[in-house]
Design an enzyme around this catalytic site. Structure first.
Site, short mmCIF file in Angstrom:
data_model
loop_
_atom_site.label_atom_id
_atom_site.label_comp_id
_atom_site.label_asym_id
_atom_site.label_seq_id
_atom_site.Cartn_x
_atom_site.Cartn_y
_atom_site.Cartn_z
N GLY A 168 9.63 1.68 7.29
CA GLY A 168 8.80 1.33 8.44
C GLY A 168 7.63 0.47 8.01
O GLY A 168 7.69 -0.23 7.00
N CYS A 169 6.57 0.56 8.74
CA CYS A 169 5.37 -0.25 8.48
C CYS A 169 4.79 0.08 7.11
O CYS A 169 4.59 1.24 6.77
CB CYS A 169 4.33 0.02 9.56
SG CYS A 169 2.77 -0.82 9.28
N PHE A 170 4.53 -0.97 6.32
CA PHE A 170 4.01 -0.71 4.98
C PHE A 170 2.62 -0.11 4.98
O PHE A 170 2.21 0.51 4.00
CB PHE A 170 4.08 -1.93 4.06
CG PHE A 170 3.61 -3.27 4.59
CD1 PHE A 170 2.52 -3.41 5.42
CD2 PHE A 170 4.29 -4.41 4.22
CE1 PHE A 170 2.10 -4.65 5.86
CE2 PHE A 170 3.89 -5.67 4.65
CZ PHE A 170 2.79 -5.78 5.48
N TRP A 171 1.87 -0.23 6.07
CA TRP A 171 0.55 0.41 6.12
C TRP A 171 0.68 1.92 6.00
O TRP A 171 -0.15 2.57 5.37
CB TRP A 171 -0.18 0.08 7.42
CG TRP A 171 -0.51 -1.37 7.64
CD1 TRP A 171 -0.57 -2.37 6.71
CD2 TRP A 171 -0.83 -1.96 8.88
NE1 TRP A 171 -0.91 -3.55 7.31
CE2 TRP A 171 -1.08 -3.33 8.65
CE3 TRP A 171 -0.93 -1.47 10.19
CZ2 TRP A 171 -1.42 -4.21 9.66
CZ3 TRP A 171 -1.28 -2.36 11.19
CH2 TRP A 171 -1.53 -3.71 10.93
#
Length: 176
Positions: A10-13
């Protein structure tokens, strides 16, 4: 001596914010891997047609934290059963993938996938791929959650994942 792990979930954040908390992790970098475009940029990757996944590249000390532990966390903090999506984030850039850097990592990842199958009622769709070129994300993505905790996405998505990790993996937390 350190090793490198590269994970897409998913989102790397989200992944960056969690892996930064783990003892033995020296550095976490957000970036892109697995695509067909050289030097991809965030906007290109978000369009979903470069073939890249948003990834984190984790430099860690295996004498302090095992690669297997990083994978256990990986399968606990994202949904490995949804193809090309994590929650409302949809597209191939949000796929679940483990990019292995050695035969040992490949074997450990295969084992982790088999173990994770016991915890998930749906089939695991996590891709297992040999690590390719890592393209670092733009500087504004570095340490994103820590710098922008009040940003709406961070409050709604990243923060709850970080809290879940801290609740379930306190034994892996780095000392302040």
């Amino acid at each position: 001596m350190t090793e490198i792990a590269t994970l897409a979930g998913g989102c790397f954040w989200c992944l960056e914010a969690i892996y930064q908390q783990i003892r033995g992790v020296k550095l976490v970098r957000s970036g892109y891997m697995g695509g067909h475009v050289s030097q991809p940029q965030y906007r290109q990757v978000c369009e979903g047609n470069t073939g890249h996944a948003e990834v984190v590249q984790i430099e860690f000390d295996p004498t302090i934290v095992a690669y297997a532990d990083l994978l256990t966390v990986f399968f606990a903090i994202h949904n490995p059963t949804t193809l090309n999506r994590q929650g409302n984030d949809v597209g191939p850039q949000y796929r679940s993938a483990i990019f292995y850097h050695s035969d040992e990592q490949k074997l450990a990842a295969e084992l982790a996938i088999n173990v994770a199958k016991q915890d998930w009622p749906m089939p695991i769709v996590t891709q297992l791929e040999s690590a390719a070129t890592f393209w670092p994300a733009e500087a504004e993505h570095d340490n994103y959650y820590n710098l922008h905790p009040s940003q709406p996405y961070c409050m709604a998505v990243v923060g709850p994942k970080v809290r879940k990790f801290m609740d379930h993996f306190g034994d892996l937390l780095a000392q302040p």
